[in-house]
Design a protein around this motif. Structure first.
Motif, PDB file in Angstrom:
ATOM      1  N   UNK A  16       0.839  -1.205   0.000  1.00 11.82           N
ATOM      2  CA  UNK A  16       0.000   0.000   0.000  1.00 11.82           C
ATOM      3  C   UNK A  16       0.870   1.250   0.000  1.00 11.82           C
ATOM      4  N   UNK A  17       1.874   1.281   0.853  1.00 11.04           N
ATOM      5  CA  UNK A  17       2.775   2.435   0.901  1.00 11.04           C
ATOM      6  C   UNK A  17       3.474   2.619  -0.443  1.00 11.04           C
ATOM      7  N   UNK A  18       3.919   1.529  -1.036  1.00  8.56           N
ATOM      8  CA  UNK A  18       4.582   1.611  -2.349  1.00  8.56           C
ATOM      9  C   UNK A  18       3.655   2.183  -3.409  1.00  8.56           C
ATOM     10  N   UNK A  19       2.437   1.680  -3.489  1.00  6.51           N
ATOM     11  CA  UNK A  19       1.500   2.161  -4.501  1.00  6.51           C
ATOM     12  C   UNK A  19       1.107   3.611  -4.267  1.00  6.51           C
ATOM     13  N   UNK A  20       0.900   3.984  -3.015  1.00  9.11           N
ATOM     14  CA  UNK A  20       0.523   5.374  -2.727  1.00  9.11           C
ATOM     15  C   UNK A  20       1.704   6.322  -2.897  1.00  9.11           C
ATOM     16  N   UNK A  21       2.910   5.775  -2.989  1.00  9.98           N
ATOM     17  CA  UNK A  21       4.086   6.607  -3.228  1.00  9.98           C
ATOM     18  C   UNK A  21       4.066   7.229  -4.609  1.00  9.98           C
ATOM     19  N   UNK A  22       3.353   6.592  -5.533  1.00 13.71           N
ATOM     20  CA  UNK A  22       3.254   7.120  -6.889  1.00 13.71           C
ATOM     21  C   UNK A  22       2.323   8.331  -6.945  1.00 13.71           C
ATOM     22  N   UNK A  23       1.168   8.220  -6.317  1.00 11.13           N
ATOM     23  CA  UNK A  23       0.191   9.320  -6.245  1.00 11.13           C
ATOM     24  C   UNK A  23      -0.969   8.882  -5.360  1.00 11.13           C
ATOM     25  N   UNK A  24      -1.825   9.802  -4.986  1.00 13.43           N
ATOM     26  CA  UNK A  24      -2.991   9.434  -4.196  1.00 13.43           C
ATOM     27  C   UNK A  24      -3.919   8.577  -5.049  1.00 13.43           C
ATOM     28  N   UNK A  25      -4.685   7.724  -4.390  1.00 17.47           N
ATOM     29  CA  UNK A  25      -5.552   6.792  -5.113  1.00 17.47           C
ATOM     30  C   UNK A  25      -6.872   6.603  -4.383  1.00 17.47           C
ATOM     31  N   UNK A  26      -7.869   6.255  -5.168  1.00 13.49           N
ATOM     32  CA  UNK A  26      -9.134   5.825  -4.592  1.00 13.49           C
ATOM     33  C   UNK A  26      -9.023   4.343  -4.261  1.00 13.49           C
ATOM     34  N   UNK A  27      -9.930   3.868  -3.432  1.00 16.56           N
ATOM     35  CA  UNK A  27      -9.877   2.505  -2.909  1.00 16.56           C
ATOM     36  C   UNK A  27      -9.783   1.464  -4.024  1.00 16.56           C
ATOM     37  N   UNK A  79       8.411   5.662   2.909  1.00 18.64           N
ATOM     38  CA  UNK A  79       8.602   5.202   1.535  1.00 18.64           C
ATOM     39  C   UNK A  79      10.085   5.035   1.186  1.00 18.64           C
ATOM     40  N   UNK A  80      10.944   5.830   1.795  1.00 23.21           N
ATOM     41  CA  UNK A  80      12.386   5.756   1.509  1.00 23.21           C
ATOM     42  C   UNK A  80      12.941   4.369   1.840  1.00 23.21           C
ATOM     43  N   UNK A  81      12.795   3.864   3.075  1.00 25.76           N
ATOM     44  CA  UNK A  81      13.318   2.516   3.343  1.00 25.76           C
ATOM     45  C   UNK A  81      12.523   1.420   2.628  1.00 25.76           C
ATOM     46  N   UNK A  82      11.236   1.641   2.388  1.00 24.61           N
ATOM     47  CA  UNK A  82      10.434   0.651   1.659  1.00 24.61           C
ATOM     48  C   UNK A  82      10.983   0.497   0.240  1.00 24.61           C
ATOM     49  N   UNK A  83      11.249   1.611  -0.422  1.00 22.98           N
ATOM     50  CA  UNK A  83      11.817   1.549  -1.781  1.00 22.98           C
ATOM     51  C   UNK A  83      13.206   0.926  -1.768  1.00 22.98           C
ATOM     52  N   UNK A  84      13.989   1.221  -0.755  1.00 23.98           N
ATOM     53  CA  UNK A  84      15.334   0.642  -0.653  1.00 23.98           C
ATOM     54  C   UNK A  84      15.248  -0.868  -0.469  1.00 23.98           C
ATOM     55  N   UNK A  85      14.297  -1.323   0.353  1.00 24.00           N
ATOM     56  CA  UNK A  85      14.099  -2.752   0.567  1.00 24.00           C
ATOM     57  C   UNK A  85      13.678  -3.436  -0.736  1.00 24.00           C
ATOM     58  N   UNK A  86      12.787  -2.805  -1.491  1.00 25.58           N
ATOM     59  CA  UNK A  86      12.362  -3.366  -2.776  1.00 25.58           C
ATOM     60  C   UNK A  86      13.550  -3.460  -3.733  1.00 25.58           C
ATOM     61  N   UNK A  87      14.376  -2.444  -3.777  1.00 26.92           N
ATOM     62  CA  UNK A  87      15.556  -2.454  -4.640  1.00 26.92           C
ATOM     63  C   UNK A  87      16.527  -3.553  -4.210  1.00 26.92           C
ATOM     64  N   UNK A  88      16.748  -3.685  -2.907  1.00 29.21           N
ATOM     65  CA  UNK A  88      17.626  -4.727  -2.392  1.00 29.21           C
ATOM     66  C   UNK A  88      17.112  -6.100  -2.811  1.00 29.21           C
ATOM     67  N   UNK A  89      15.797  -6.302  -2.727  1.00 31.17           N
ATOM     68  CA  UNK A  89      15.198  -7.586  -3.103  1.00 31.17           C
ATOM     69  C   UNK A  89      15.459  -7.895  -4.568  1.00 31.17           C
ATOM     70  N   UNK A  90      15.243  -6.920  -5.427  1.00 26.36           N
ATOM     71  CA  UNK A  90      15.478  -7.113  -6.861  1.00 26.36           C
ATOM     72  C   UNK A  90      16.950  -7.416  -7.118  1.00 26.36           C
ATOM     73  N   UNK A  91      17.828  -6.667  -6.474  1.00 31.74           N
ATOM     74  CA  UNK A  91      19.269  -6.845  -6.678  1.00 31.74           C
ATOM     75  C   UNK A  91      19.766  -8.217  -6.203  1.00 31.74           C
ATOM     76  N   UNK A  92      19.095  -8.805  -5.228  1.00 34.23           N
ATOM     77  CA  UNK A  92      19.565 -10.053  -4.625  1.00 34.23           C
ATOM     78  C   UNK A  92      18.697 -11.263  -4.933  1.00 34.23           C
ATOM     79  N   UNK A  93      17.707 -11.112  -5.795  1.00 31.65           N
ATOM     80  CA  UNK A  93      16.775 -12.199  -6.066  1.00 31.65           C
ATOM     81  C   UNK A  93      17.467 -13.439  -6.625  1.00 31.65           C
ATOM     82  N   UNK A  94      18.425 -13.253  -7.509  1.00 34.46           N
ATOM     83  CA  UNK A  94      19.131 -14.393  -8.093  1.00 34.46           C
ATOM     84  C   UNK A  94      19.860 -15.184  -7.000  1.00 34.46           C
TER      85      UNK A  94
END
Length: 109
Positions: A16-27, A79-94
């Motif tokens: 939810x935090x990731x998606x709302x980081x792009x812009x406000x949204x309706x339910x 959102x800052x640490x959430x985005x960093x965690x997502x990036x870390x996951x992508x970088x280390x998925x292999x």
């Protein structure tokens, strides 16, 4: 502290935090974006994030009323640490997948 870490660390709150980081949204827009979240779970997650000060809820009087969700300043800070965690996951998925495969082979899973 553990209660708050459990709340912000659960997968739905992070999404939810990731998606709302792009812009406000309706339910429904948020629900479609996330995909496999139930209406009940999204409602509960949004209420908890609003209670903790990460999300704001704005009701526009119309027929039917329109409700929009957005990150607060505190939510944008999260959102800052959430985005960093997502990036870390992508970088280390292999590497993670290789470790899982090795474990499964070793354990006969």
């Amino acid at each position: 502290m553990s209660e708050l870490l459990a709340r912000i660390g659960d997968k739905w709150s992070l999404l939810v935090v990731s998606y709302l980081g792009e812009h406000s949204m309706r339910f429904n827009e948020l629900r479609r974006g996330i995909g496999n979240i139930s209406q009940k779970m999204l409602t509960s997650t949004l209420r908890n994030l609003e209670r903790d000060g990460f999300v704001s809820r704005t009701v526009t009087p119309s027929r039917p009323p329109q409700v929009e969700y957005a990150l607060t300043e505190l939510g944008r800070d999260l959102l800052v640490p959430v985005n960093r965690l997502a990036l870390w996951t992508v970088e280390n998925m292999e590497q993670i997948n290789a470790a899982r495969a090795a474990y499964d082979e070793r354990e006969g899973v």
